[in-house]
Design an enzyme around this catalytic site. Structure first.
Site, PDB file in Angstrom:
ATOM      1  N   ARG A  32       2.605  -2.071  10.524  1.00 51.27           N
ATOM      2  CA  ARG A  32       1.308  -2.667  10.188  1.00 51.27           C
ATOM      3  C   ARG A  32       0.229  -1.850  10.869  1.00 51.27           C
ATOM      4  O   ARG A  32       0.478  -1.222  11.891  1.00 51.27           O
ATOM      5  CB  ARG A  32       1.196  -4.105  10.724  1.00 51.27           C
ATOM      6  CG  ARG A  32       2.456  -4.922  10.698  1.00 51.27           C
ATOM      7  CD  ARG A  32       2.631  -5.658   9.408  1.00 51.27           C
ATOM      8  NE  ARG A  32       1.459  -6.389   8.997  1.00 51.27           N
ATOM      9  CZ  ARG A  32       1.254  -7.661   9.242  1.00 51.27           C
ATOM     10  NH1 ARG A  32       2.113  -8.353   9.932  1.00 51.27           N
ATOM     11  NH2 ARG A  32       0.177  -8.265   8.786  1.00 51.27           N
ATOM     12  N   ARG A  79      -0.042 -11.841  -6.057  1.00 50.57           N
ATOM     13  CA  ARG A  79       1.173 -11.074  -5.731  1.00 50.57           C
ATOM     14  C   ARG A  79       2.446 -11.920  -5.760  1.00 50.57           C
ATOM     15  O   ARG A  79       3.526 -11.380  -5.583  1.00 50.57           O
ATOM     16  CB  ARG A  79       0.995 -10.410  -4.363  1.00 50.57           C
ATOM     17  CG  ARG A  79       0.091  -9.197  -4.456  1.00 50.57           C
ATOM     18  CD  ARG A  79      -0.231  -8.628  -3.097  1.00 50.57           C
ATOM     19  NE  ARG A  79       0.845  -7.828  -2.556  1.00 50.57           N
ATOM     20  CZ  ARG A  79       0.778  -7.210  -1.392  1.00 50.57           C
ATOM     21  NH1 ARG A  79      -0.300  -7.313  -0.653  1.00 50.57           N
ATOM     22  NH2 ARG A  79       1.776  -6.502  -0.959  1.00 50.57           N
ATOM     23  N   GLU A 103      -4.661 -16.441   7.628  1.00 56.59           N
ATOM     24  CA  GLU A 103      -4.113 -16.764   8.939  1.00 56.59           C
ATOM     25  C   GLU A 103      -4.630 -18.153   9.307  1.00 56.59           C
ATOM     26  O   GLU A 103      -5.223 -18.824   8.476  1.00 56.59           O
ATOM     27  CB  GLU A 103      -4.558 -15.695   9.950  1.00 56.59           C
ATOM     28  CG  GLU A 103      -4.282 -14.272   9.445  1.00 56.59           C
ATOM     29  CD  GLU A 103      -4.716 -13.184  10.412  1.00 56.59           C
ATOM     30  OE1 GLU A 103      -4.710 -13.436  11.629  1.00 56.59           O
ATOM     31  OE2 GLU A 103      -5.056 -12.089   9.954  1.00 56.59           O
ATOM     32  N   LYS A 106       0.917 -21.728   9.416  1.00 51.70           N
ATOM     33  CA  LYS A 106       0.070 -21.204   8.341  1.00 51.70           C
ATOM     34  C   LYS A 106       0.292 -21.953   7.035  1.00 51.70           C
ATOM     35  O   LYS A 106      -0.199 -21.545   5.997  1.00 51.70           O
ATOM     36  CB  LYS A 106       0.346 -19.708   8.128  1.00 51.70           C
ATOM     37  CG  LYS A 106      -0.120 -18.821   9.274  1.00 51.70           C
ATOM     38  CD  LYS A 106       0.228 -17.359   9.009  1.00 51.70           C
ATOM     39  CE  LYS A 106      -0.069 -16.501  10.226  1.00 51.70           C
ATOM     40  NZ  LYS A 106       0.465 -15.139  10.093  1.00 51.70           N
TER      41      LYS A 106
END
Length: 269
Positions: free
Chosen positions: A259, A112, A3, A56
DNA sequence: ACGCAGACCTGTACGC
DNA sequence: TGCGTACAGGTCTGCG
């Protein structure tokens, strides 16, 4: 993964170490980044300008004399890392992209493979999608105005990057706890005084996290593989079942908009 | 304007 | 030890 504070940590470090260095070449090692392939030849010999953050994203300007050729915009998403490898050092992780420099190289590693790298050529593309928390235009009144009539829960509202950009799940949970506001509360229902509090806590927590080089929850590392220390200061995130450090009630976890949300039912409303 | 599901990927932690 | 499952800090698209 990262973040605002994690991206800021990386950007400060890279700017200090890489600004002014010459790019010798660019290797695309992941077919998902094939759109960068045509750049490989034309960017050799350009110089890295001042590295900065937009939301970000990490922005790497590539310059040619006085002129900016364009900007590489790296979004690390969940597991992306930018790793600086000195001449002769082994690569610490498989890389999707490698920027070869005058000495050493900068790797984009990303287990990922959710992360993105884009080549930007116009300043308009550089603008963050929403208001940066440290932008002087980001005031409590501006937030109240943006949220006017919003029925979305505060948690989801704050995560939307087109309003405020840079906050993610960890910091939203922490900021709401510090502001004594429930993640379930409708964003449009806050008094101006509560926006003032939220605004103050948002900046305080982000500053504190930057000072501590971010949060290493599972896999955040800076460009030299070091970990941030803000994780030790988390009050509610990831602490379901533990006592709230402020009031002693038990921290809850509940799924909200797909989430995890952590909050203290004792002191957040 | 919103919530929700699913997609993109791989690794890790946990229960059996 | 090994297997299956749930979950992960982000964001996008498409549906209702």
């Amino acid at each position: 993964m990262p973040e605002l504070p994690e991206v800021e940590t990386i950007v400060r470090q890279l700017d200090r170490l890489l600004s002014g260095r010459i790019l010798r070449g660019l290797q695309v090692r992941d077919p998902k980044l094939a759109h960068l392939e045509p750049l490989a030849g034309s960017l050799a010999g350009t110089r890295l300008g001042r590295i900065r953050r937009s939301g970000k994203r990490v922005i790497l300007p590539l310059e040619d004399g006085e002129a900016v050729r364009g900007w590489l915009a790296v979004h690390l998403r969940m597991t992306g890392r930018l790793l600086l490898v000195e001449e002769g050092e082994p690569e610490p992780a498989p890389a999707r992209l490698c920027l070869e420099l005058d000495r050493g190289r900068l790797l984009f590693a990303d287990t990922r493979r959710f992360g993105t790298v884009d080549w930007l050529t116009g300043p308009a593309e550089l603008a963050p999608p929403g208001l940066d928390p440290f932008d002087p235009a980001c005031t409590p009144a501006a937030l109240a105005e943006l949220a006017r009539a919003a029925r979305a829960p505060l948690k989801s509202w704050l995560l939307d990057q087109t309003r405020i950009c840079g906050l993610g799940n960890i910091y939203v949970c922490e900021i709401l706890h510090a502001s004594r506001l429930s993640p379930w509360r409708a964003a449009g229902n806050l008094e101006l005084a509560q926006w003032r509090l939220l605004h103050r806590e948002m900046r305080r927590i982000l500053r504190l996290a930057i000072k501590n080089c971010g949060t290493t929850f599972s896999d955040f590392q800076d460009s030299r593989g070091l970990e941030g220390s803000f994780g030790r200061m988390l009050q509610v995130y990831g602490r379901a079942g533990a006592a709230c450090p402020r009031c002693g009630a038990i921290v809850q976890r509940e799924t909200q908009a797909q989430r995890g949300s952590w909050w203290c039912p004792g002191c957040q409303e």
